[in-house]
Scaffold this motif. Sequence first.
Motif, PDB file in Angstrom:
ATOM      1  N   ILE B 500       0.871  -1.177   0.000  1.00 42.26           N
ATOM      2  CA  ILE B 500       0.000   0.000   0.000  1.00 42.26           C
ATOM      3  C   ILE B 500       0.900   1.217   0.000  1.00 42.26           C
ATOM      4  CG2 ILE B 500      -2.018  -1.032   1.077  1.00 42.26           C
ATOM      5  CD1 ILE B 500      -0.987   0.168   3.759  1.00 42.26           C
ATOM      6  N   ASN B 502       0.030   4.365   0.815  1.00 37.42           N
ATOM      7  CA  ASN B 502      -0.241   5.387   1.821  1.00 37.42           C
ATOM      8  C   ASN B 502      -0.953   4.795   3.036  1.00 37.42           C
ATOM      9  OD1 ASN B 502      -0.880   7.581   3.321  1.00 37.42           O
ATOM     10  ND2 ASN B 502      -1.853   8.734   1.662  1.00 37.42           N
ATOM     11  N   GLN B 505      -4.118   6.263   4.927  1.00 29.75           N
ATOM     12  CA  GLN B 505      -5.513   6.155   4.493  1.00 29.75           C
ATOM     13  C   GLN B 505      -6.327   5.235   5.405  1.00 29.75           C
ATOM     14  OE1 GLN B 505      -4.196   4.844   0.639  1.00 29.75           O
ATOM     15  NE2 GLN B 505      -5.244   6.499  -0.388  1.00 29.75           N
ATOM     16  N   TYR B 506      -5.619   4.527   6.296  1.00 25.01           N
ATOM     17  CA  TYR B 506      -6.313   3.550   7.140  1.00 25.01           C
ATOM     18  C   TYR B 506      -6.232   3.988   8.588  1.00 25.01           C
ATOM     19  CZ  TYR B 506      -5.547   0.806   2.938  1.00 25.01           C
ATOM     20  OH  TYR B 506      -5.524   0.375   1.639  1.00 25.01           O
ATOM     21  N   GLU B 507      -7.384   4.009   9.240  1.00 21.38           N
ATOM     22  CA  GLU B 507      -7.424   4.444  10.624  1.00 21.38           C
ATOM     23  C   GLU B 507      -6.558   3.539  11.509  1.00 21.38           C
ATOM     24  OE1 GLU B 507     -11.152   5.162  13.272  1.00 21.38           O
ATOM     25  OE2 GLU B 507     -11.502   5.869  11.230  1.00 21.38           O
ATOM     26  N   PHE B 508      -6.680   2.226  11.305  1.00 19.67           N
ATOM     27  CA  PHE B 508      -5.997   1.303  12.222  1.00 19.67           C
ATOM     28  C   PHE B 508      -4.486   1.305  12.022  1.00 19.67           C
ATOM     29  CE2 PHE B 508      -4.885  -2.791  10.026  1.00 19.67           C
ATOM     30  CZ  PHE B 508      -5.338  -2.476   8.756  1.00 19.67           C
TER      31      PHE B 508
END
Lengths: 221, 608
Positions: B500, B502, B505-508
């Motif tokens: 990935i 970035n 882009q993911y909260e976790f």
Amino acid sequence: MLQWLPENISTFGQGVDNIFHIIYYITLVVFILVMGTLIIFLIKYRHQAGQKATYIEGSTTLEIVWTAATTVIVFGLAMLSYPQWNQIKSPNEFPANPDVLVQVSGKQFNWDMTYPGPDNELGTDDDLELENELHVPVNAVVHIRLTAEDVIHSFFVPQLRLKQDALPNRFINVWFEATKTGRYEIPCAELCGFGHSGMLGYLNVHSQADYDAWVKERWPQ
Amino acid sequence: MHDNEHASHHHEESFISKYIFSLDHKTIGKQFLIYGLIMFFVGGGLALLFRWQLAYPERPVPIIGASEKYMEEGEVTTGADKMWERIYETDEEEWLEVNMPNGVIEPAFYNMLFTMHATIMVFFVVVPILVGAFGNFLIPLMIGTRDMAFPILNMLSFWLAVLAAIIMAIGFFVPGGHAAAGWTGYAPLSADPQWTGVDWGQNLWAISLLIQGFSSLVGSINYITTIINMRAPGMTLFRMPLVIWSLFIVAILLLLAFPVLSSALALLIFDRLAGTTFFTATAEGGGDPLLWQHLFWFFGHPEVYVLILPGMGIASELIPVFSRKPIFGYRSMVYAMIAIAFLGWIVWGHHMFQSGMQPTLGSAFMMTTMLIAVPSAIKTFNWLGTMYKGSIQFTSPMLHSIAFVSMFVIGGLSGIYMANAPVDGFIHDTYYIVAHIHYVVFGGSLFAIFGGIIFWFPKMYGRHMNDVLNKIHFWLTFVAFNCTFFPMHILGVGGHMRRISNPMQYEFLQGFQGMNIFITMSAFTLGAAQLILVFNFFWSMSRGKVAEKNPWHVNTLEWEAPTPVPHGNFVGPVPTVYRGPYEYSVPGEESDWIPQVQPEHAPATGGD
């Protein structure tokens, strides 16, 4: 290391975590023993003037001991994991008769969720399609009919300890039972193109009452 | 004897036949080494670019990136801004403009970067150095013969590799960009340009790897023939040094594995250019994406062992020399390598636990994969046993060998997690896998490569590498390597996906950003440290301390040859071998080493 694991919210997740912990402690002990021995050897047997190495060619007994010990450990680990693996992935061992059935289809770069509606049959008029939002009740068996429209995607919910690739023109049955309400991310875990990063859905785990209300709102009759 | 006849062929050679289209195994070995080192920098540079993006997503890379002021207000303040201004003024779409406007790495370019990083490191760095360089240089010298069985094929093997590298390099500059479907090239992403926008890049990727496959194939036929037929008198199989055993086993793996990849690549090219559907499933029928995965990993897993076995072989040479002791359990070391090579054929499914493959099949692959821990443990314990009661000299090659063993232990132990199918269900496709592969291939193979280069440099170039620089390089690399790759285990446990561009882009994953920055800093240090090695390498070729014939007091045959090694390797007839390769500190002997060529005068002690 272990504290970095995301919270577990699935029924089978605890089993996965248990195996993870067992492997963690086994490998930690092996690591400390091997590295400790190595460091002791490096200090104790460093080159010193006037000291000669001792000629040793090997030891059949030791070879047999460490071969057997390693075999027993890994064999044991594998045996321990079979029930867990089958419980998660083997359709014969799934809980039958799901409380909720949803078709999830990966496509560049979204998760399409299709609910079968009151008739519980996909491909009928009362189907409901949602983009990137999956709604399920807590403490209920959910079956997902997983597929993809274009390339391979991978359905991953870290908190469920669940990952399954989604393949075009193949329907794979996946199940889980969430034990805690909340909103969780569903990233795509398999490279699927330039929009792979950021392909993200949400799993909404509702209390039974909230879920019933949500259903009622969607299918008023 | 044809040996004497051969030795008399010492005619003068032209520059071209001596240094470029050389038939001499030593020159070809050195060519592969320099080829690998150059590609090492290309592959490493790509990694640093994408590491930047992971630490500072959407921010322009240093030096060529535009300033913040320029990006926000269009005001030109730096030299880089001027460059971007010029690029945007032209009508045609320039390479930089497409891939990294303002110096910010585009997601598609990011995919290309990690795809090509892995492709180059696996196929153009580690294999060419381990197999091409060490294989070519060491096999004839260490088994006591004058050259490879097929010198022309040998030369062909190198120049095919050059051709493959050129084609791979062109791929960066074709419209649509280079391959961006991962080094594993999973179909259908790789099989149809519509899914990635990559057109000829992916085709060239496949064609280049096909050619690289031929290069490996030709080389492995040569190695196998040479080792079977051309060993010096007295060099029985069980008197061969372990590095030769490892290269022999690896040659067999390459011979059998690469054709499978070649077939898969050919089918992929048909899918892309001729409209076949071997790897795409359509409602009307056609092929299956999983077919690609099965073919790729049936090749890919033996390939992984191609990357590590010669490293094990090199460590098994260096550790006895610098412990002044015989290798512990010579035969069990050989059997363990054969076991690893054999198991390598029946574990490919562990890459596919979550692929949709039948779960029962996953159970079988889990068991075979777990079993690989057994020969790996045997090898580790035997290296420890070799150091036990030794007289350990902490030379640079030895430091690298010790690092090899320790890093291989971590890489081996982390492998047990993903061998376990239910646990793999969580860590598959996360940074845990990235950490594991780098502990095995960088921590393992590359440390062995560094150790091997320093160790055999005197025989290759007649000079020593600078030891102070070697030590600085070692410690910087060792620390920076662990700072770069160890935290990736933690990212993986946190569920951080690989590939990935970035993570923000993911909260976790947002809590891991500090760790991502730390990893990137360490990676840049790691990259910079390699400049020391390369400077030292080229500087020492002409300026290093002149080496004597056998500076490390080693038993094996390559040190019997004069330095620099002449065409034909040995002066006079090829040596006769009387004993095993690891006769160090034999009781009752004055010297702590007994070369393999020294006739027996006491009851048999080593070898067969």
